[in-house]
Design an enzyme around this catalytic site. Structure first.
Site, mmCIF file in Angstrom:
data_model
loop_
_atom_site.group_PDB
_atom_site.id
_atom_site.type_symbol
_atom_site.label_atom_id
_atom_site.label_comp_id
_atom_site.label_asym_id
_atom_site.label_seq_id
_atom_site.Cartn_x
_atom_site.Cartn_y
_atom_site.Cartn_z
ATOM 1 N N LYS A 11 0.965 -0.711 -0.162
ATOM 2 C CA LYS A 11 -0.073 0.174 0.217
ATOM 3 C C LYS A 11 0.949 1.766 0.004
ATOM 4 O O LYS A 11 1.813 1.440 0.035
ATOM 5 C CB LYS A 11 -0.599 -0.146 1.228
ATOM 6 C CG LYS A 11 -2.212 -1.258 1.086
ATOM 7 C CD LYS A 11 -3.493 -1.658 2.346
ATOM 8 C CE LYS A 11 -3.542 -2.153 2.251
ATOM 9 N NZ LYS A 11 -5.012 -2.332 3.137
ATOM 10 N N TYR A 51 -12.723 -1.459 -2.846
ATOM 11 C CA TYR A 51 -12.887 -1.135 -1.533
ATOM 12 C C TYR A 51 -14.787 -1.239 -1.468
ATOM 13 O O TYR A 51 -15.224 -0.768 -0.120
ATOM 14 C CB TYR A 51 -11.995 -0.435 -0.749
ATOM 15 C CG TYR A 51 -10.987 -1.041 -0.985
ATOM 16 C CD1 TYR A 51 -10.601 -2.508 0.417
ATOM 17 C CD2 TYR A 51 -9.881 0.013 -1.465
ATOM 18 C CE1 TYR A 51 -9.922 -2.445 0.559
ATOM 19 C CE2 TYR A 51 -8.561 -0.989 -1.159
ATOM 20 C CZ TYR A 51 -8.699 -1.977 0.144
ATOM 21 O OH TYR A 51 -7.061 -2.448 0.248
ATOM 22 N N PHE A 59 -15.007 4.449 7.481
ATOM 23 C CA PHE A 59 -13.915 4.779 6.898
ATOM 24 C C PHE A 59 -13.663 4.777 5.481
ATOM 25 O O PHE A 59 -12.040 4.810 4.861
ATOM 26 C CB PHE A 59 -12.724 3.978 8.229
ATOM 27 C CG PHE A 59 -12.840 2.387 7.683
ATOM 28 C CD1 PHE A 59 -12.908 1.611 6.234
ATOM 29 C CD2 PHE A 59 -13.652 1.824 8.026
ATOM 30 C CE1 PHE A 59 -12.784 0.995 6.056
ATOM 31 C CE2 PHE A 59 -13.797 0.207 8.283
ATOM 32 C CZ PHE A 59 -13.148 -0.849 6.806
ATOM 33 N N ARG A 87 -2.210 -14.367 4.962
ATOM 34 C CA ARG A 87 -3.175 -13.803 5.968
ATOM 35 C C ARG A 87 -1.821 -14.173 7.138
ATOM 36 O O ARG A 87 -2.207 -12.895 8.291
ATOM 37 C CB ARG A 87 -4.929 -14.410 6.045
ATOM 38 C CG ARG A 87 -5.656 -14.156 4.594
ATOM 39 C CD ARG A 87 -5.595 -12.674 4.385
ATOM 40 N NE ARG A 87 -6.997 -12.051 5.752
ATOM 41 C CZ ARG A 87 -7.794 -10.556 6.097
ATOM 42 N NH1 ARG A 87 -6.825 -9.746 4.742
ATOM 43 N NH2 ARG A 87 -8.056 -10.595 6.756
ATOM 44 N N THR A 93 -5.308 -7.013 10.464
ATOM 45 C CA THR A 93 -5.388 -5.611 10.074
ATOM 46 C C THR A 93 -5.258 -4.928 11.127
ATOM 47 O O THR A 93 -4.818 -3.842 10.494
ATOM 48 C CB THR A 93 -7.242 -5.600 10.006
ATOM 49 O OG1 THR A 93 -7.873 -5.956 9.373
ATOM 50 C CG2 THR A 93 -7.687 -4.018 8.920
ATOM 51 N N ARG A 104 2.586 -6.898 8.794
ATOM 52 C CA ARG A 104 2.249 -5.599 8.869
ATOM 53 C C ARG A 104 2.363 -5.257 10.489
ATOM 54 O O ARG A 104 3.006 -4.065 10.974
ATOM 55 C CB ARG A 104 0.345 -5.465 9.946
ATOM 56 C CG ARG A 104 -0.241 -5.740 7.917
ATOM 57 C CD ARG A 104 -1.936 -6.056 8.425
ATOM 58 N NE ARG A 104 -2.558 -5.767 6.936
ATOM 59 C CZ ARG A 104 -3.943 -6.172 6.486
ATOM 60 N NH1 ARG A 104 -3.714 -6.813 7.574
ATOM 61 N NH2 ARG A 104 -4.233 -6.042 5.629
ATOM 62 N N ASN A 114 -1.821 0.479 7.103
ATOM 63 C CA ASN A 114 -1.381 -1.030 7.270
ATOM 64 C C ASN A 114 -0.307 -1.851 6.275
ATOM 65 O O ASN A 114 -0.519 -3.017 6.075
ATOM 66 C CB ASN A 114 -2.362 -1.914 7.792
ATOM 67 C CG ASN A 114 -3.562 -2.151 6.418
ATOM 68 O OD1 ASN A 114 -3.333 -1.669 5.854
ATOM 69 N ND2 ASN A 114 -4.657 -2.816 7.383
ATOM 70 N N HIS A 117 -2.569 -5.952 1.894
ATOM 71 C CA HIS A 117 -3.392 -6.085 1.336
ATOM 72 C C HIS A 117 -3.238 -6.916 1.496
ATOM 73 O O HIS A 117 -1.988 -8.013 0.385
ATOM 74 C CB HIS A 117 -4.068 -5.559 0.455
ATOM 75 C CG HIS A 117 -5.548 -6.488 -0.320
ATOM 76 N ND1 HIS A 117 -6.579 -6.377 0.508
ATOM 77 C CD2 HIS A 117 -5.794 -7.463 -1.022
ATOM 78 C CE1 HIS A 117 -7.302 -6.815 0.118
ATOM 79 N NE2 HIS A 117 -7.164 -7.868 -1.187
ATOM 80 N N GLU A 128 -9.571 -9.988 -7.533
ATOM 81 C CA GLU A 128 -8.857 -8.867 -6.918
ATOM 82 C C GLU A 128 -7.697 -9.331 -8.761
ATOM 83 O O GLU A 128 -7.018 -7.617 -8.489
ATOM 84 C CB GLU A 128 -8.485 -8.630 -5.754
ATOM 85 C CG GLU A 128 -9.237 -8.702 -4.295
ATOM 86 C CD GLU A 128 -9.478 -9.019 -2.812
ATOM 87 O OE1 GLU A 128 -10.406 -8.592 -2.413
ATOM 88 O OE2 GLU A 128 -8.218 -9.122 -3.216
HETATM 89 P P1 GDP Z 1 -8.061 -6.616 5.578
HETATM 90 O O1 GDP Z 1 -8.995 -7.932 4.996
HETATM 91 O O2 GDP Z 1 -7.143 -7.315 7.056
HETATM 92 O O3 GDP Z 1 -7.184 -5.593 4.795
HETATM 93 O O4 GDP Z 1 -9.678 -5.783 6.475
HETATM 94 P P2 GDP Z 1 -10.581 -5.364 6.271
HETATM 95 O O5 GDP Z 1 -11.051 -5.771 4.823
HETATM 96 O O6 GDP Z 1 -11.448 -5.264 7.110
HETATM 97 O O7 GDP Z 1 -10.104 -3.607 5.326
HETATM 98 C C1 GDP Z 1 -9.614 -3.562 4.626
HETATM 99 C C2 GDP Z 1 -8.722 -1.890 4.429
HETATM 100 O O8 GDP Z 1 -9.379 -1.139 5.034
HETATM 101 C C3 GDP Z 1 -7.607 -2.038 5.754
HETATM 102 O O9 GDP Z 1 -6.849 -2.993 5.407
HETATM 103 C C4 GDP Z 1 -7.585 -1.241 5.937
HETATM 104 O O10 GDP Z 1 -6.754 -0.415 4.832
HETATM 105 C C5 GDP Z 1 -9.254 -0.472 5.752
HETATM 106 N N1 GDP Z 1 -9.722 0.042 7.495
HETATM 107 C C6 GDP Z 1 -10.569 -1.481 8.411
HETATM 108 N N2 GDP Z 1 -10.726 -0.744 9.202
HETATM 109 C C7 GDP Z 1 -10.488 0.492 9.205
HETATM 110 C C8 GDP Z 1 -10.396 1.843 10.321
HETATM 111 O O11 GDP Z 1 -11.278 1.394 11.362
HETATM 112 N N3 GDP Z 1 -9.518 2.422 9.953
HETATM 113 C C9 GDP Z 1 -9.290 3.003 8.567
HETATM 114 N N4 GDP Z 1 -9.221 4.743 8.654
HETATM 115 N N5 GDP Z 1 -9.204 2.554 7.863
HETATM 116 C C10 GDP Z 1 -9.509 1.005 8.287
#
Ligand code: GDP
Length: 139
Positions: A11, A51, A59, A87, A93, A104, A114, A117, A128
Site C-alpha cells: 500500500k 473496496y 472509514f 493472511r 488488520t 503488518r 497497514n 493487502h 482482485e
Molecule cells: P483486511 O482484510 O485485513 O485488509 O481488513 P478489512 O477488509 O476489514 O479492511 C480493508 C482495509 O480497510 C484495511 O486493510 C484498512 O486499510 C482499512 N480499514 C479497516 N478498518 C479501518 C478503520 O477502522 N479505519 C480506517 N481508516 N481504515 C480501516
C-alpha cells in the site's frame, strides 16, 4: 486462477516509507512465488471499486483517499494454501494486534495505513487479481 493463488498490494504508506524491498523479501522467503507484479497507482474509481464491499463503512472515504495518494505494488502470489498462509504472514488488520514478525507488525503504522493487502478468500483472490492483471500479465 486456482486455489493456490492470492492477491496482494503493497500500500502507499509502505511504498512511501521505502519498504517495498523488505516486504517482497519477506513474501518470497515465506515460499510465495510472484506470478504477476506491477507498480501502479489506483484512481479514485479503481479504489472505490476495489473496496466496494466497504462503501457503507465510516472509514470508506479515508480508505479511498489513502489508497489513491501514491503508487502501490500489486502482485499475484502462488503457494499451497496461498490465501490462508498469506493472511497469517501479514497479520491482523490493526498492527497493534498483529503477531510479532508479521508484515503488518513490522511495517504498518495504523489500522488504516497497514502496509499490505491480502485477499480473504480464493474467490476474492481471483476477482482482485483479474481487477489488476490481464491474462497475458500472469505467469
Ligand atoms: P483486511 O482484510 O485485513 O485488509 O481488513 P478489512 O477488509 O476489514 O479492511 C480493508 C482495509 O480497510 C484495511 O486493510 C484498512 O486499510 C482499512 N480499514 C479497516 N478498518 C479501518 C478503520 O477502522 N479505519 C480506517 N481508516 N481504515 C480501516
Amino acid at each position: 486462477m486456482t486455489g493456490n493463488r492470492t492477491f496482494t498490494m503493497i500500500k502507499p504508506d509502505a511504498v512511501e516509507n521505502g519498504h517495498i524491498g523488505a516486504i517482497l523479501e519477506k513474501i518470497t522467503a515465506a515460499g510465495f512465488k510472484i506470478v504477476a507484479m506491477k507498480y501502479t497507482q489506483l484512481s479514485v474509481r479503481d479504489a472505490q471499486g476495489f473496496y466496494a464491499v466497504h462503501s457503507e463503512r465510516p472509514f470508506f472515504g479515508e480508505l479511498v483517499e489513502f489508497m489513491t495518494r501514491g503508487p502501490i505494488v500489486a502482485a499475484i502470489l502462488e503457494k499451497d494454501n496461498a490465501v490462508e498462509d498469506f493472511r497469517a504472514l501479514i497479520g491482523a488488520t490493526n498492527p497493534a494486534e498483529a503477531a510479532e514478525g508479521t508484515i503488518r507488525k513490522l511495517f504498518a503504522t495504523s489500522i488504516g495505513e497497514n502496509a499490505v493487502h491480502g485477499s480473504d478468500s480464493d474467490e476474492n483472490a481471483a476477482i482482485e487479481g483479474a481487477f489488476h492483471f490481464a491474462g497475458r500479465e500472469v505467469f
